[in-house]
Scaffold this active site. Structure first.
Site, short mmCIF file in Angstrom:
data_model
loop_
_atom_site.label_atom_id
_atom_site.label_comp_id
_atom_site.label_asym_id
_atom_site.label_seq_id
_atom_site.Cartn_x
_atom_site.Cartn_y
_atom_site.Cartn_z
N GLU A 36 0.87 -1.16 0.00
CA GLU A 36 0.00 0.00 0.00
C GLU A 36 0.91 1.22 0.00
OE1 GLU A 36 -3.48 2.08 2.69
OE2 GLU A 36 -2.74 0.12 3.29
N ARG A 263 5.24 -12.80 9.77
CA ARG A 263 5.90 -11.55 9.42
C ARG A 263 7.22 -11.43 10.18
NH1 ARG A 263 2.46 -7.56 9.28
NH2 ARG A 263 3.81 -5.85 9.84
N LYS A 273 4.54 0.84 9.42
CA LYS A 273 4.63 2.09 8.67
C LYS A 273 4.01 3.24 9.43
CE LYS A 273 3.07 0.21 4.82
NZ LYS A 273 2.58 0.03 3.44
P1 ATP Z 1 2.91 -2.19 8.13
O1 ATP Z 1 2.34 -3.15 9.11
O2 ATP Z 1 4.35 -1.88 8.31
O3 ATP Z 1 2.10 -0.94 7.98
P2 ATP Z 1 1.58 -3.36 5.93
O4 ATP Z 1 1.38 -4.82 6.03
O5 ATP Z 1 0.43 -2.49 6.21
O6 ATP Z 1 2.86 -2.95 6.75
P3 ATP Z 1 1.67 -3.33 3.11
O7 ATP Z 1 2.07 -2.22 2.23
O8 ATP Z 1 0.24 -3.74 3.13
O9 ATP Z 1 2.15 -2.94 4.54
O10 ATP Z 1 2.60 -4.57 2.87
C1 ATP Z 1 2.91 -5.12 1.62
C2 ATP Z 1 3.29 -6.56 1.79
O11 ATP Z 1 4.38 -6.68 2.68
C3 ATP Z 1 2.14 -7.35 2.40
O12 ATP Z 1 1.99 -8.56 1.66
C4 ATP Z 1 2.59 -7.62 3.80
O13 ATP Z 1 2.09 -8.83 4.26
C5 ATP Z 1 4.11 -7.62 3.68
N1 ATP Z 1 4.73 -7.23 4.95
C6 ATP Z 1 4.50 -6.10 5.64
N2 ATP Z 1 5.19 -6.10 6.80
C7 ATP Z 1 5.88 -7.27 6.84
C8 ATP Z 1 6.78 -7.88 7.78
N3 ATP Z 1 7.11 -7.28 8.93
N4 ATP Z 1 7.29 -9.09 7.48
C9 ATP Z 1 6.97 -9.69 6.32
N5 ATP Z 1 6.13 -9.18 5.41
C10 ATP Z 1 5.59 -7.99 5.65
MG MG Z 2 -1.39 -3.17 4.97
#
Ligand code: ATP
Ligand code: MG
Length: 564
Positions: A36, A263, A273
């Site tokens: 995102e 994760r 984020k």
């Molecule tokens: P955050 O929790 O940091 O805001 P998010 O999951 O909202 O991250 P996205 O932009 O939706 O951020 O993430 C893109 C991809 O990265 C998704 O498939 C998510 O599952 C993966 N991802 C995000 N954080 C992690 C992590 N700590 N370890 C592994 N994969 C991750």
């Molecule tokens: Mg997300």
């Protein structure tokens, strides 16, 4: 890119192997990384990138899509899109022709929503957000049907059309799937599919005022693109039944398999984020690319290499249960990569001057030094030596403790690549007692190859010649958080209370050996005995700035700490 990774099969690759052997999806493997664009990528995202792009690379008929999940108009910015592309490329991956935006599918989402309505599988609900919550029930109690659940198809179609036209206010109504308000999985209790937001979108402008929910948009985006394996983190496990329900109830000819993995969590590190944005906005760091940040742009500026990050991601692997990885493991891979890649130079960070009284004034000698003993192809350079040199303040003690083998009154040390010197006298500032300069003598027969070169002295110090040295600022970084779990806080406090007030130390009068020409941001070096450093992007023609990427393990600090 270097590739010394040994691929171990994890449970995801095992699933893919089985699918290929049964010719599921005609043997095709298509993955995606769907960020995102509401922030910069962090090291946790690197794990997901290495997994999805890595799988595509390993399976010959595989491709990996980069898809911006830009269905939420409020939080997304173009700056983030550009940074995400740069970060994926930096890690060494290529999406080729597969660059997508979920917002490109807004028409499709809308049509599939109409299909659900026509089949009696979705309805417009006018409960308020609070009422929807109340009607949803709890994990142990079933929910209640919305009073709007039995609207006719015609009525729902008409209301959805009016929603789209902007006739209603935000929160006045939503489109919900009609599944089961008593379902044991709360995500299946008539989840919202579309909501009203009178907000313009960075790509579609004001065309839409209804936007799809993540769960509705994500599975359809995957299916539209022909993704075979939709790999996501464990929080989405409970959403999988909904992912499947939506695809089973629309006429789309593709049904990707959602697979969840744990994760990445790292000690001393925040990987969210939203929280990282807070650190940026409140000025706790200088920006998303502050070298203390766990963002990919931060660690890149800090001097971490993409190879180190990839090797780290390979080593931690993928599993089905959450666990926290020690940040020292990441640092190990950084040291390993830089040990081979970084040329050695001598730099004095906190200088004290030495005058070698028996060395001729005005004379300069040039000594050979290997650029990198770990890499024989790296060649040698000349180092200038003269009567006045700088050494580190911490390499002299007036009263040397036991096992301190550096310089002290009456003691000898070797100057790296040069002579053995002996300390004759320390001149102190009368008022402060600080050491102003040291007077030494040198033994001219102690250069490498000379008769007395093999004479044993216990300490070897790095140094730079005063008149040849160049000035630099060096920024030393420590952990951004003081606790291994930054979320472990006292009541009423949040992760910010664990910020390390000493995470940045700026040294302004450092002295570097000359001859580092045409330096550009990102160039990395090992400063002998100190660690790995890289040229910072704040460097200008008149001001050279280095970041400490990571220290070498300091044996003396360890002795002092443990007393051994
Ligand atoms: P955050 O929790 O940091 O805001 P998010 O999951 O909202 O991250 P996205 O932009 O939706 O951020 O993430 C893109 C991809 O990265 C998704 O498939 C998510 O599952 C993966 N991802 C995000 N954080 C992690 C992590 N700590 N370890 C592994 N994969 C991750
Ligand atoms: Mg997300």
């Amino acid at each position: 890119m270097e590739d010394n990774r040994e691929k171990r099969k994890d449970f995801i690759r095992n699933i893919i192997d089985i699918d290929i052997s049964s010719n599921k999806n005609n043997g095709k493997v298509e993955t995606r990384f769907p960020p995102e664009p509401n922030g910069y990528l962090h090291i946790g995202h690197a794990k997901a990138i290495c997994l999805n792009f890595g799988i595509a690379e390993e399976y010959k008929r595989g491709e990996c899509h980069l898809r911006f999940d830009d269905t939420n108009p409020e939080k997304e910015e173009v700056e983030y899109i550009e940074s995400i592309k740069e970060d994926v490329k930096w890690l060494g991956f290529d999406w080729g022709k597969h660059l997508y935006f979920a917002s490109d599918y807004f028409n499709k989402f809308y049509e599939y929503a109409i299909e659900l309505i026509k089949n009696g599988k979705a309805y417009i609900c006018n409960l308020s957000p609070d009422e929807i919550k109340e009607y949803r029930g709890t994990p142990t109690e079933p929910g209640k049907n919305s009073p709007y659940r039995d609207r006719t198809v015609e009525e729902n179609l008409e209301l959805f059309e009016r929603m789209k036209k902007g006739e209603f206010k935000e929160g006045e109504c939503v489109l919900r799937a009609k599944i089961d308000m008593a379902h044991p999985n709360i995500n299946m209790r008539d989840p919202a599919l579309y909501r009203i937001k009178h907000v313009s979108h960075h790509r579609t402008g004001d065309k839409w005022c209804i936007y799809p929910m993540y769960d509705f948009a994500h599975c359809i985006s995957d299916a539209v693109e022909g993704i075979t394996h939709s790999i996501c983190t464990l929080e989405f496990e409970d959403h999988r039944p909904l992912y499947d329900w939506i695809l089973d109830n629309i006429s789309i000819g593709c049904h990707p398999q959602q697979i969840e993995f744990a994760r990445l969590e790292l000690t001393y590190t925040i990987l969210s984020k939203r929280k990282l944005l807070q650190l940026v906005q409140e000025g706790h760091v200088s920006g998303w690319d502050d070298p203390r940040m766990p963002t990919l742009s931060g660690i890149r500026r800090r001097g971490y290499t993409p190879g180190a990050v990839r090797n780290f991601c390979d080593r931690i692997g993928v599993a089905k249960t959450n666990s926290t990885v020690d940040v020292a493991l990441l640092e190990y891979f950084v040291r390993e990569a830089l040990n081979f890649a970084a040329p050695r130079v001598m730099a004095v960070l906190r200088p004290v001057k030495i005058i070698i009284d028996n060395y001729p004034e005005g004379k300069t000698e040039y000594f050979d030094a290997e650029n990198n003993p770990e890499d024989k192809s790296s060649g040698t350079r000349k180092i200038s030596f003269s009567r006045e040199i700088y050494i580190e303040q911490e390499d002299f003690r007036e009263d040397p403790p036991k096992k301190y083998f550096r310089l002290a009154p009456g003691r000898e040390v070797r100057l790296k690549h040069a002579y053995i010197i002996k300390c004759e006298k320390a001149i102190k500032d009368e008022k402060t007692g600080e050491i102003k300069e040291l007077h030494c003598t040198y033994d001219p027969e102690t250069l490498s190859g000379m008769p007395k070169a093999e004479r044993k002295v216990k300490g070897t110090l790095h140094w730079v010649s005063v008149k040849h040295s160049i000035d630099a600022e060096v920024r030393l970084y420590d952990r951004l958080f003081m606790k291994d779990n930054p979320e472990d806080t006292q009541e009423g406090k949040d992760f910010r209370s664990n910020l390390n007030p000493n995470s940045l130390e700026v040294l302004k009068s450092c002295k570097i050996e000359p001859g580092l020409e045409k330096l550009k941001p990102g160039d990395t070096f090992q400063f002998l005995r100190q660690g790995y450093f890289c040229v910072d992007s704040d460097t200008t023609d008149n001001k050279l700035i280095f970041n400490r990427t990571i220290s070498l393990r300091d044996t003396w600090a360890k002795i002092e700490k443990t007393g051994k």
